[in-house]
Motif scaffolding. Structure first.
Motif, PDB file in Angstrom:
ATOM      1  N   MET A  46     -43.045 -57.095 -16.498  1.00 36.59           N
ATOM      2  CA  MET A  46     -44.460 -57.118 -16.887  1.00 36.59           C
ATOM      3  C   MET A  46     -45.243 -56.034 -16.151  1.00 36.59           C
ATOM      4  O   MET A  46     -46.137 -55.404 -16.727  1.00 36.59           O
ATOM      5  CB  MET A  46     -45.063 -58.494 -16.609  1.00 36.59           C
ATOM      6  CG  MET A  46     -44.561 -59.562 -17.538  1.00 36.59           C
ATOM      7  SD  MET A  46     -45.128 -61.216 -17.131  1.00 36.59           S
ATOM      8  CE  MET A  46     -46.873 -61.007 -17.136  1.00 36.59           C
ATOM      9  N   GLY A  47     -44.908 -55.806 -14.885  1.00 37.13           N
ATOM     10  CA  GLY A  47     -45.565 -54.745 -14.123  1.00 37.13           C
ATOM     11  C   GLY A  47     -45.271 -53.373 -14.693  1.00 37.13           C
ATOM     12  O   GLY A  47     -46.161 -52.515 -14.750  1.00 37.13           O
ATOM     13  N   ALA A  48     -44.038 -53.141 -15.108  1.00 44.06           N
ATOM     14  CA  ALA A  48     -43.679 -51.849 -15.692  1.00 44.06           C
ATOM     15  C   ALA A  48     -44.435 -51.600 -16.988  1.00 44.06           C
ATOM     16  O   ALA A  48     -44.946 -50.500 -17.219  1.00 44.06           O
ATOM     17  CB  ALA A  48     -42.169 -51.787 -15.943  1.00 44.06           C
TER      18      ALA A  48
ATOM     19  N   PHE B 118     -47.333 -48.695 -17.565  1.00 49.10           N
ATOM     20  CA  PHE B 118     -47.204 -47.736 -18.657  1.00 49.10           C
ATOM     21  C   PHE B 118     -48.429 -47.763 -19.572  1.00 49.10           C
ATOM     22  O   PHE B 118     -48.969 -46.714 -19.920  1.00 49.10           O
ATOM     23  CB  PHE B 118     -45.935 -48.024 -19.462  1.00 49.10           C
ATOM     24  CG  PHE B 118     -45.703 -47.049 -20.568  1.00 49.10           C
ATOM     25  CD1 PHE B 118     -45.266 -45.766 -20.284  1.00 49.10           C
ATOM     26  CD2 PHE B 118     -45.934 -47.398 -21.882  1.00 49.10           C
ATOM     27  CE1 PHE B 118     -45.058 -44.854 -21.308  1.00 49.10           C
ATOM     28  CE2 PHE B 118     -45.731 -46.500 -22.906  1.00 49.10           C
ATOM     29  CZ  PHE B 118     -45.295 -45.221 -22.612  1.00 49.10           C
ATOM     30  N   ILE B 119     -48.897 -48.951 -19.939  1.00 51.24           N
ATOM     31  CA  ILE B 119     -50.033 -49.042 -20.862  1.00 51.24           C
ATOM     32  C   ILE B 119     -51.309 -48.519 -20.217  1.00 51.24           C
ATOM     33  O   ILE B 119     -52.056 -47.753 -20.836  1.00 51.24           O
ATOM     34  CB  ILE B 119     -50.205 -50.494 -21.353  1.00 51.24           C
ATOM     35  CG1 ILE B 119     -49.062 -50.857 -22.291  1.00 51.24           C
ATOM     36  CG2 ILE B 119     -51.547 -50.683 -22.058  1.00 51.24           C
ATOM     37  CD1 ILE B 119     -49.040 -52.296 -22.709  1.00 51.24           C
ATOM     38  N   ILE B 120     -51.571 -48.887 -18.970  1.00 49.91           N
ATOM     39  CA  ILE B 120     -52.783 -48.424 -18.295  1.00 49.91           C
ATOM     40  C   ILE B 120     -52.742 -46.918 -18.086  1.00 49.91           C
ATOM     41  O   ILE B 120     -53.747 -46.220 -18.294  1.00 49.91           O
ATOM     42  CB  ILE B 120     -52.978 -49.157 -16.950  1.00 49.91           C
ATOM     43  CG1 ILE B 120     -53.291 -50.622 -17.204  1.00 49.91           C
ATOM     44  CG2 ILE B 120     -54.070 -48.515 -16.121  1.00 49.91           C
ATOM     45  CD1 ILE B 120     -54.577 -50.866 -17.963  1.00 49.91           C
TER      46      ILE B 120
ATOM     47  N   THR C  85     -44.775 -37.618 -18.413  1.00 50.88           N
ATOM     48  CA  THR C  85     -43.370 -37.638 -17.998  1.00 50.88           C
ATOM     49  C   THR C  85     -43.192 -38.470 -16.734  1.00 50.88           C
ATOM     50  O   THR C  85     -42.244 -39.264 -16.636  1.00 50.88           O
ATOM     51  CB  THR C  85     -42.869 -36.203 -17.762  1.00 50.88           C
ATOM     52  OG1 THR C  85     -43.070 -35.449 -18.956  1.00 50.88           O
ATOM     53  CG2 THR C  85     -41.401 -36.192 -17.398  1.00 50.88           C
ATOM     54  N   ALA C  86     -44.096 -38.308 -15.785  1.00 48.91           N
ATOM     55  CA  ALA C  86     -44.021 -39.105 -14.559  1.00 48.91           C
ATOM     56  C   ALA C  86     -44.210 -40.585 -14.851  1.00 48.91           C
ATOM     57  O   ALA C  86     -43.508 -41.441 -14.296  1.00 48.91           O
ATOM     58  CB  ALA C  86     -45.072 -38.624 -13.567  1.00 48.91           C
ATOM     59  N   THR C  87     -45.129 -40.905 -15.745  1.00 52.68           N
ATOM     60  CA  THR C  87     -45.377 -42.293 -16.111  1.00 52.68           C
ATOM     61  C   THR C  87     -44.164 -42.908 -16.792  1.00 52.68           C
ATOM     62  O   THR C  87     -43.771 -44.037 -16.485  1.00 52.68           O
ATOM     63  CB  THR C  87     -46.590 -42.371 -17.057  1.00 52.68           C
ATOM     64  OG1 THR C  87     -47.723 -41.858 -16.378  1.00 52.68           O
ATOM     65  CG2 THR C  87     -46.853 -43.774 -17.502  1.00 52.68           C
TER      66      THR C  87
END
Length: 71
Positions: A47-49, A53-55, A9-11
């Motif tokens: 791109m950072g977002a 999210f993926i990492i 949820t935080a991510t």
């Protein structure tokens, strides 16, 4: 609430906020001001977002797998 669900949820929240700011900055740079510099910052934020999210999804899944394998 499950700690993995809290991290997820935080991510999602952090990713959505940065994604929204990046899209708004990109649109501001392309439509309103026509500055390429501001558009680049917007693309970088988007791109950072996505990267955050993926990492974080990978780390949450890896931690959950390690926790379940110990049981």
């Amino acid at each position: 609430m499950n700690p993995f669900a809290r991290m997820l949820t935080a991510t999602k929240t952090v990713g959505a906020i940065i994604l929204t700011i990046g899209i708004a900055t990109f649109l501001y740079g392309m439509i309103v001001n026509d500055y390429v510099f501001i558009s680049g910052i917007g693309v970088g934020a988007v791109m950072g977002a996505v990267f955050i999210f993926i990492i974080s999804m990978f780390l949450i899944a890896a931690e959950e797998m390690l926790t379940k394998s110990k049981k």
